[in-house]
Design a protein around this motif. Structure first.
Motif, PDB file in Angstrom:
ATOM      1  N   PHE A   1      58.938  65.484  77.193  1.00  0.00           N
ATOM      2  CA  PHE A   1      58.268  66.228  76.111  1.00  0.00           C
ATOM      3  C   PHE A   1      56.986  65.564  75.626  1.00  0.00           C
ATOM      4  N   GLY A   2      56.299  64.826  76.467  1.00  0.00           N
ATOM      5  CA  GLY A   2      55.040  64.251  76.047  1.00  0.00           C
ATOM      6  C   GLY A   2      54.768  62.912  76.695  1.00  0.00           C
ATOM      7  N   VAL A   3      53.694  62.272  76.255  1.00  0.00           N
ATOM      8  CA  VAL A   3      53.286  60.977  76.793  1.00  0.00           C
ATOM      9  C   VAL A   3      53.376  59.920  75.693  1.00  0.00           C
ATOM     10  N   PRO A   4      54.118  58.862  75.909  1.00  0.00           N
ATOM     11  CA  PRO A   4      54.181  57.801  74.897  1.00  0.00           C
ATOM     12  C   PRO A   4      52.858  57.062  74.787  1.00  0.00           C
ATOM     13  N   ALA A   5      52.666  56.392  73.676  1.00  0.00           N
ATOM     14  CA  ALA A   5      51.446  55.626  73.472  1.00  0.00           C
ATOM     15  C   ALA A   5      51.363  54.481  74.483  1.00  0.00           C
ATOM     16  N   ARG A   6      50.140  54.121  74.838  1.00  0.00           N
ATOM     17  CA  ARG A   6      49.937  53.028  75.790  1.00  0.00           C
ATOM     18  C   ARG A   6      50.635  51.754  75.315  1.00  0.00           C
ATOM     19  N   GLU A   7      50.609  51.496  73.997  1.00  0.00           N
ATOM     20  CA  GLU A   7      51.246  50.273  73.484  1.00  0.00           C
ATOM     21  C   GLU A   7      52.740  50.264  73.783  1.00  0.00           C
TER      22      GLU A   7
ATOM     23  N   GLU B   1      49.180  58.911  83.861  1.00  0.00           N
ATOM     24  CA  GLU B   1      48.567  57.752  84.503  1.00  0.00           C
ATOM     25  C   GLU B   1      47.633  57.020  83.549  1.00  0.00           C
ATOM     26  N   ARG B   2      46.837  57.763  82.789  1.00  0.00           N
ATOM     27  CA  ARG B   2      45.906  57.126  81.846  1.00  0.00           C
ATOM     28  C   ARG B   2      46.646  56.310  80.794  1.00  0.00           C
ATOM     29  N   ALA B   3      47.837  56.757  80.412  1.00  0.00           N
ATOM     30  CA  ALA B   3      48.607  56.054  79.388  1.00  0.00           C
ATOM     31  C   ALA B   3      49.210  54.754  79.910  1.00  0.00           C
TER      32      ALA B   3
ATOM     33  N   SER C   1      46.074  63.922  92.513  1.00  0.00           N
ATOM     34  CA  SER C   1      45.441  63.711  91.204  1.00  0.00           C
ATOM     35  C   SER C   1      45.650  62.313  90.640  1.00  0.00           C
ATOM     36  N   VAL C   2      46.705  61.639  91.082  1.00  0.00           N
ATOM     37  CA  VAL C   2      47.013  60.322  90.514  1.00  0.00           C
ATOM     38  C   VAL C   2      47.292  59.310  91.620  1.00  0.00           C
ATOM     39  N   GLY C   3      47.210  58.040  91.261  1.00  0.00           N
ATOM     40  CA  GLY C   3      47.490  56.973  92.223  1.00  0.00           C
ATOM     41  C   GLY C   3      48.828  56.305  92.016  1.00  0.00           C
ATOM     42  N   ILE C   4      49.563  56.729  90.984  1.00  0.00           N
ATOM     43  CA  ILE C   4      50.890  56.154  90.736  1.00  0.00           C
ATOM     44  C   ILE C   4      51.944  56.951  91.504  1.00  0.00           C
ATOM     45  N   PRO C   5      53.113  56.367  91.736  1.00  0.00           N
ATOM     46  CA  PRO C   5      54.162  57.073  92.474  1.00  0.00           C
ATOM     47  C   PRO C   5      54.597  58.363  91.787  1.00  0.00           C
ATOM     48  N   VAL C   6      55.020  59.320  92.598  1.00  0.00           N
ATOM     49  CA  VAL C   6      55.470  60.617  92.104  1.00  0.00           C
ATOM     50  C   VAL C   6      56.950  60.786  92.437  1.00  0.00           C
ATOM     51  N   VAL C   7      57.740  61.137  91.435  1.00  0.00           N
ATOM     52  CA  VAL C   7      59.142  61.491  91.630  1.00  0.00           C
ATOM     53  C   VAL C   7      59.240  63.000  91.460  1.00  0.00           C
ATOM     54  N   ALA C   8      59.755  63.701  92.465  1.00  0.00           N
ATOM     55  CA  ALA C   8      59.808  65.164  92.457  1.00  0.00           C
ATOM     56  C   ALA C   8      61.112  65.664  91.848  1.00  0.00           C
TER      57      ALA C   8
END
Length: 357
Positions: A130-136, A162-164, A206-213
């Motif tokens: 349900f969203g992206v947690p803060a980078r911290e 990925e940005r986070a 779109s991203v360079g991190i691993p993808v889990v389908a």
């Protein structure tokens, strides 16, 4: 593209963290023991309830496992619309001889308290829905030695993950059972979800991190397909609902393959957020009128769903299921992992044999 750590789970099989009592410690332990990655669902639990389940799971396996958290939700619901829906559900409350729940029972799901527990007592993997947690938050978990995943339903959401700073992204296709992990609940987007294979390809580019389908996967051949499309692993939920160790209600398990339930549908009827369930009476009667109001509607209908389960009435329950539900197999979870791994190996061998010809 990097892959998920193979020392965490040798088979590229992740058991989805199904909230509501399905992903119990016994299920997660059996999956992890068999070489997959078992998950606990912290959603709808208190921080202490989550901690007690983690302790129980650690007593059942020394293998890595994960814990899933729900992100706090913004206050976007229209109280008047929730009130109208509550009025519509009055007949259900009377039928099941219970009271409707309080829609104002909380929006953050104890998020901060649960994070504090997971930082004080680190687990191998934590995922977010349900969203992206803060980078911290992600940086703190990484410093604690925890691998992090975040659900995305579009390539744009995957880029935000990925940005986070998450370690991996879970690409959830529209076929998935239960709640869609969209980062924002936009009613205008209802019904516009992307199918899994298309989504994996888009996210992979779109991203360079691993993808889990994740989404509708029930067989090892399907796991092979998403791996070929660029995923590093597959997450399966509905496939494990019917497992012997699953905490799902017996009626829920039976409904997956019952001829009474021929299809699934994305609905807001039970929680106020789009979630895929088997089409039953409650969904048909109330789905068209349910407001975009999560978790207000979840709190409102919780007593109804519990009362329906207690009465043995599957027509009033939230029968979460992905589009592949008819392929469910009632097996011990560890055996299911072994069968899936064997099917995956066979599919890969067939593909290699075809390439060699």
């Amino acid at each position: 593209m990097s892959s998920v750590p193979t020392d965490l789970f040798p088979h590229p099989i992740v058991q989805a963290p199904m909230a509501g009592g399905v992903a119990v410690p016994q299920l997660a332990a059996a999956v992890s023991e068999a070489g997959g990655l078992g998950f606990l669902a912290a959603g709808y639990k208190t921080a202490d309830g989550m901690y007690q389940e983690i302790k129980q799971l650690r007593g059942l396996t020394a293998r890595p496992f994960g814990v899933n958290l729900f992100l706090p939700q913004p206050e976007t619901a229209d109280p008047a619309a929730v009130g109208v829906y509550a009025h519509q559900l009055a007949g259900e409350a009377s039928w099941y001889e219970t009271e409707l729940g309080d829609p104002d029972s909380g929006r953050d799901d104890g998020y901060d308290a649960k994070l504090a527990v997971l930082l004080d007592n680190p687990v191998p993997v934590v995922s977010f829905h349900f969203g992206v947690p803060a980078r911290e938050v992600l940086d703190s978990l990484r410093r604690a030695g925890t691998y992090t995943l975040v659900t995305a339903t579009t390539a744009e959401e995957a880029r935000a993950v990925e940005r986070a700073g998450a370690d991996a992204v879970i690409a959830q296709g529209v076929e998935a059972g239960g709640h869609q992990g969209t980062h924002r609940d936009v009613p205008e987007a209802d019904g516009s979800g992307v199918g899994l294979l298309s989504l994996v390809a888009q996210v992979r580019e779109s991203v360079g991190i691993p993808v889990v389908a994740a989404g509708g996967i029930m067989r090892g051949g399907q796991i092979a397909a998403v791996l070929a499309a660029g995923a590093a692993a597959a997450q399966l939920g509905t496939a494990f609902v019917a497992a012997h160790e699953s905490g799902a209600h017996a009626l829920h398990k039976q409904a997956l393959t019952s001829p009474l339930y021929v299809r699934t549908e994305l609905t807001r009827a039970f929680s106020g957020r789009p979630a895929r369930a088997l089409v039953n009476r409650f969904l048909r009667e109330h789905g068209p009128y349910a407001p975009a109001a999560y978790p207000d509607v979840h709190h409102l209908t919780a007593p109804l769903r519990k009362a329906a389960a207690k009465a043995g009435d599957a027509q009033g329950m939230a029968l979460w299921a992905g589009q592949g539900h008819r392929m469910a197999r009632e097996l011990p979870a560890g055996q299911l992992v072994e069968v899936l791994a064997a099917e995956l190996a066979a599919a890969r061998a067939a593909l290699s044999d075809g390439d060699a010809r």
